[in-house]
Design a protein around this motif. Structure first.
Motif, PDB file in Angstrom:
ATOM      1  N   MET A   1      41.705  30.307  23.713  1.00 21.68           N
ATOM      2  CA  MET A   1      41.854  30.895  25.158  1.00 21.68           C
ATOM      3  C   MET A   1      43.286  30.805  25.689  1.00 21.68           C
ATOM      4  SD  MET A   1      39.405  30.613  28.500  1.00 21.68           S
ATOM      5  CE  MET A   1      38.008  30.248  27.565  1.00 21.68           C
ATOM      6  N   LYS A   2      43.907  31.786  26.153  1.00 24.10           N
ATOM      7  CA  LYS A   2      45.484  31.641  26.772  1.00 24.10           C
ATOM      8  C   LYS A   2      45.239  30.817  27.952  1.00 24.10           C
ATOM      9  CE  LYS A   2      47.022  36.320  25.686  1.00 24.10           C
ATOM     10  NZ  LYS A   2      47.151  37.354  26.483  1.00 24.10           N
ATOM     11  N   GLN A   3      46.401  30.095  28.271  1.00 20.77           N
ATOM     12  CA  GLN A   3      46.278  29.532  29.466  1.00 20.77           C
ATOM     13  C   GLN A   3      46.227  30.152  30.763  1.00 20.77           C
ATOM     14  OE1 GLN A   3      49.815  27.277  30.322  1.00 20.77           O
ATOM     15  NE2 GLN A   3      48.825  25.996  31.880  1.00 20.77           N
ATOM     16  N   ASN A   4      45.319  29.728  31.494  1.00 23.29           N
ATOM     17  CA  ASN A   4      45.114  30.617  32.631  1.00 23.29           C
ATOM     18  C   ASN A   4      44.300  31.730  32.618  1.00 23.29           C
ATOM     19  OD1 ASN A   4      46.141  28.612  34.391  1.00 23.29           O
ATOM     20  ND2 ASN A   4      47.751  29.535  35.009  1.00 23.29           N
ATOM     21  N   GLU A   5      43.501  32.022  31.558  1.00 27.55           N
ATOM     22  CA  GLU A   5      42.727  33.186  31.314  1.00 27.55           C
ATOM     23  C   GLU A   5      41.378  32.623  31.793  1.00 27.55           C
ATOM     24  OE1 GLU A   5      42.862  36.148  28.239  1.00 27.55           O
ATOM     25  OE2 GLU A   5      44.785  36.650  29.602  1.00 27.55           O
ATOM     26  N   LEU A   6      40.803  33.218  32.994  1.00 33.35           N
ATOM     27  CA  LEU A   6      39.466  32.612  33.545  1.00 33.35           C
ATOM     28  C   LEU A   6      38.581  33.528  32.949  1.00 33.35           C
ATOM     29  CD1 LEU A   6      40.984  32.043  37.061  1.00 33.35           C
ATOM     30  CD2 LEU A   6      40.863  30.604  35.357  1.00 33.35           C
ATOM     31  N   VAL A   7      37.240  32.728  33.174  1.00 37.66           N
ATOM     32  CA  VAL A   7      35.857  33.454  33.016  1.00 37.66           C
ATOM     33  C   VAL A   7      35.553  33.644  34.688  1.00 37.66           C
ATOM     34  CG1 VAL A   7      33.521  33.325  32.625  1.00 37.66           C
ATOM     35  CG2 VAL A   7      35.482  32.655  30.735  1.00 37.66           C
ATOM     36  N   ILE A   8      35.208  34.960  35.274  1.00 39.14           N
ATOM     37  CA  ILE A   8      34.928  35.010  36.429  1.00 39.14           C
ATOM     38  C   ILE A   8      33.445  35.621  36.573  1.00 39.14           C
ATOM     39  CG2 ILE A   8      35.358  36.402  38.651  1.00 39.14           C
ATOM     40  CD1 ILE A   8      38.522  36.467  37.299  1.00 39.14           C
ATOM     41  N   ALA A   9      32.610  35.227  37.052  1.00 33.00           N
ATOM     42  CA  ALA A   9      31.188  35.700  37.350  1.00 33.00           C
ATOM     43  C   ALA A   9      31.024  36.181  38.728  1.00 33.00           C
ATOM     44  CB  ALA A   9      30.208  34.531  37.007  1.00 33.00           C
ATOM     45  N   ILE A  10      30.745  37.499  38.498  1.00 38.50           N
ATOM     46  CA  ILE A  10      30.296  38.271  40.090  1.00 38.50           C
ATOM     47  C   ILE A  10      28.859  38.570  39.887  1.00 38.50           C
ATOM     48  CG2 ILE A  10      30.824  40.060  41.532  1.00 38.50           C
ATOM     49  CD1 ILE A  10      33.532  40.098  40.385  1.00 38.50           C
ATOM     50  N   ASP A  11      27.811  37.935  40.928  1.00 39.12           N
ATOM     51  CA  ASP A  11      26.563  38.186  40.883  1.00 39.12           C
ATOM     52  C   ASP A  11      26.179  38.974  42.236  1.00 39.12           C
ATOM     53  OD1 ASP A  11      25.398  37.269  38.225  1.00 39.12           O
ATOM     54  OD2 ASP A  11      26.181  35.319  38.963  1.00 39.12           O
ATOM     55  N   GLY A  30      44.247  42.599  33.412  1.00 40.91           N
ATOM     56  CA  GLY A  30      44.296  42.740  32.259  1.00 40.91           C
ATOM     57  C   GLY A  30      43.290  41.967  31.477  1.00 40.91           C
ATOM     58  N   TYR A  31      42.301  41.704  32.121  1.00 43.13           N
ATOM     59  CA  TYR A  31      41.022  40.978  31.522  1.00 43.13           C
ATOM     60  C   TYR A  31      39.960  42.308  31.202  1.00 43.13           C
ATOM     61  CZ  TYR A  31      41.966  36.527  33.683  1.00 43.13           C
ATOM     62  OH  TYR A  31      42.617  35.303  34.170  1.00 43.13           O
ATOM     63  N   THR A  32      39.012  41.544  30.282  1.00 43.59           N
ATOM     64  CA  THR A  32      37.788  42.495  30.009  1.00 43.59           C
ATOM     65  C   THR A  32      36.804  42.531  30.789  1.00 43.59           C
ATOM     66  OG1 THR A  32      38.374  41.784  27.721  1.00 43.59           O
ATOM     67  CG2 THR A  32      36.119  42.798  28.031  1.00 43.59           C
ATOM     68  N   GLY A 125      37.759  34.584  26.378  1.00 40.36           N
ATOM     69  CA  GLY A 125      37.954  34.149  27.794  1.00 40.36           C
ATOM     70  C   GLY A 125      38.857  35.482  28.325  1.00 40.36           C
ATOM     71  N   GLY A 126      39.391  35.245  29.639  1.00 40.61           N
ATOM     72  CA  GLY A 126      39.949  36.524  30.207  1.00 40.61           C
ATOM     73  C   GLY A 126      38.925  37.550  30.518  1.00 40.61           C
ATOM     74  N   VAL A 127      37.756  37.196  31.248  1.00 42.38           N
ATOM     75  CA  VAL A 127      36.616  38.081  31.297  1.00 42.38           C
ATOM     76  C   VAL A 127      36.198  38.266  32.742  1.00 42.38           C
ATOM     77  CG1 VAL A 127      34.355  38.099  30.806  1.00 42.38           C
ATOM     78  CG2 VAL A 127      35.950  38.042  28.837  1.00 42.38           C
ATOM     79  N   ASP A 141      29.564  27.298  33.633  1.00 44.02           N
ATOM     80  CA  ASP A 141      30.695  26.726  33.823  1.00 44.02           C
ATOM     81  C   ASP A 141      31.894  27.818  34.196  1.00 44.02           C
ATOM     82  OD1 ASP A 141      29.660  23.984  33.542  1.00 44.02           O
ATOM     83  OD2 ASP A 141      29.916  24.497  31.335  1.00 44.02           O
ATOM     84  N   ALA A 142      31.464  28.728  34.778  1.00 43.76           N
ATOM     85  CA  ALA A 142      32.704  29.775  34.923  1.00 43.76           C
ATOM     86  C   ALA A 142      33.834  29.071  35.719  1.00 43.76           C
ATOM     87  CB  ALA A 142      31.910  31.018  35.681  1.00 43.76           C
ATOM     88  N   ASP A 143      34.917  29.829  35.685  1.00 41.19           N
ATOM     89  CA  ASP A 143      36.008  29.209  36.551  1.00 41.19           C
ATOM     90  C   ASP A 143      35.967  29.656  38.050  1.00 41.19           C
ATOM     91  OD1 ASP A 143      37.474  28.034  34.020  1.00 41.19           O
ATOM     92  OD2 ASP A 143      37.487  30.276  33.628  1.00 41.19           O
ATOM     93  N   LEU A 144      35.204  30.800  38.157  1.00 41.13           N
ATOM     94  CA  LEU A 144      35.088  31.178  39.522  1.00 41.13           C
ATOM     95  C   LEU A 144      33.746  32.140  39.442  1.00 41.13           C
ATOM     96  CD1 LEU A 144      36.366  32.032  42.442  1.00 41.13           C
ATOM     97  CD2 LEU A 144      37.457  34.300  41.359  1.00 41.13           C
ATOM     98  N   LYS A 145      33.126  31.590  40.440  1.00 39.56           N
ATOM     99  CA  LYS A 145      31.926  32.418  40.822  1.00 39.56           C
ATOM    100  C   LYS A 145      31.767  33.134  42.225  1.00 39.56           C
ATOM    101  CE  LYS A 145      29.458  28.939  38.088  1.00 39.56           C
ATOM    102  NZ  LYS A 145      28.272  27.908  38.276  1.00 39.56           N
ATOM    103  N   ILE A 146      31.295  34.295  42.202  1.00 40.49           N
ATOM    104  CA  ILE A 146      31.256  35.098  43.449  1.00 40.49           C
ATOM    105  C   ILE A 146      30.089  35.593  43.484  1.00 40.49           C
ATOM    106  CG2 ILE A 146      32.040  37.209  44.676  1.00 40.49           C
ATOM    107  CD1 ILE A 146      34.925  36.428  43.030  1.00 40.49           C
ATOM    108  N   PHE A 147      29.501  35.571  44.508  1.00 38.88           N
ATOM    109  CA  PHE A 147      27.886  36.310  44.964  1.00 38.88           C
ATOM    110  C   PHE A 147      28.161  37.404  46.241  1.00 38.88           C
ATOM    111  CE2 PHE A 147      23.867  36.508  46.561  1.00 38.88           C
ATOM    112  CZ  PHE A 147      23.057  36.436  45.061  1.00 38.88           C
ATOM    113  N   MET A 148      28.104  38.341  45.454  1.00 37.18           N
ATOM    114  CA  MET A 148      28.388  39.815  46.482  1.00 37.18           C
ATOM    115  C   MET A 148      27.171  40.114  47.155  1.00 37.18           C
ATOM    116  SD  MET A 148      31.231  42.158  45.194  1.00 37.18           S
ATOM    117  CE  MET A 148      33.177  41.597  45.441  1.00 37.18           C
TER     118      MET A 148
END
Ligand code: DC
Length: 232
Positions: A1-11, A30-32, A125-127, A141-148
């Motif tokens: 995984m490239k540095q700083n490419e995060l996994v972002i979860a949005i539920d 530029g993420y998937t 990564g980068g997702v 363990d996602a780097d960032l979790k958002i609940f909308m």
């Protein structure tokens, strides 16, 4: 995984703004983007097409375990959902699929099959992944979790407009009822219910424009990248 490419979860519940936001955030970074709801919809579409009742757990699980689902970019830049080599992007939004998808996605074997695919798709990564259980089960363990979240009137109006674009007309009251029924089912199922992770940040999108939603998330991404960067 490239540095700083995060996994972002949005539920979050249906029509809370997850996929619109997730898609734009992914494209800015530029993420998937992975639309996990589309995956459960694809299982539902194929099961219904094969004459399998959504309540037939074994039958639906069998379908899910053999399904090849992928996301591909079309020439116009839009992201399309494929089952094998068939573009099912429109078909999975059909009201019949929507009416059955909660039941189909409640079966443990279906979730296990989708879980495997989701982990595989995110290996690099980068997702940005949106759904109901991404921050709680798929990527605890996602780097960032958002609940909308958004109020029901806003959500019903949005979903009604989506349906009009797909050529289906429904009253806002009917759309609101369907959304509430589905949220109720998704929140109360035994496996991986819709739930806010303890470490997720809640965003209420009721009064926000799409641009504002995207900006809020991008701000959070910047903060997370600073934290990640200072760790490495
Ligand atoms: O986001 P959507 O409305 O397209 O999702 C369709 C259904 O799929 C939703 O009612 C519940 C299910 N789902 C799920 O159980 N887990 C996910 N991660 C995403 C969707």
């Amino acid at each position: 995984m490239k540095q700083n490419e995060l996994v972002i979860a949005i539920d979050g519940p249906a029509a809370s703004g997850k996929s619109t936001t997730a898609k734009l955030v992914a494209s800015r970074l530029g993420y998937t983007y992975i639309d996990t709801g589309a995956m459960y919809r694809a299982v539902t579409l194929v099961a219904l097409g094969a004459g399998i009742d959504p309540s037939d757990q074994k039958g639906v699980e069998e379908v899910a375990s053999h399904l090849s689902i992928s996301f591909r970019r079309a020439d116009d830049g839009s992201l399309r959902t494929f089952v094998d080599d068939e573009d099912v992007s429109i078909a999975i939004r059909d009201p019949d699929v929507t009416a059955s998808v909660s039941m189909v996605s409640s079966w443990s074997g279906v979730r296990e099959a989708m879980f495997k695919l989701q982990r595989e798709m995110s290996r690099k990564g980068g997702v940005v992944m949106d759904g109901r259980d991404i921050g709680t089960v798929v990527f605890p363990d996602a780097d960032l979790k958002i609940f909308m979240v958004a109020d029901i009137a806003t959500r019903a109006k949005r979903r009604k407009n989506d349906l009009v674009e797909l050529g289906t007309k429904q009253s806002v009251e009917r759309v609101a009822q369907d959304l509430e029924r589905r949220d109720q089912f998704d929140s109360n199922r035994g496996v991986s219910p819709l739930r806010k992770a303890a470490d997720a940040v809640e965003i209420d999108t009721s009064g926000l424009s799409i641009e504002e939603q995207v900006e809020r998330v991008l701000e959070m991404v910047k903060k997370s990248q600073r934290v990640e960067g200072s760790r490495s």
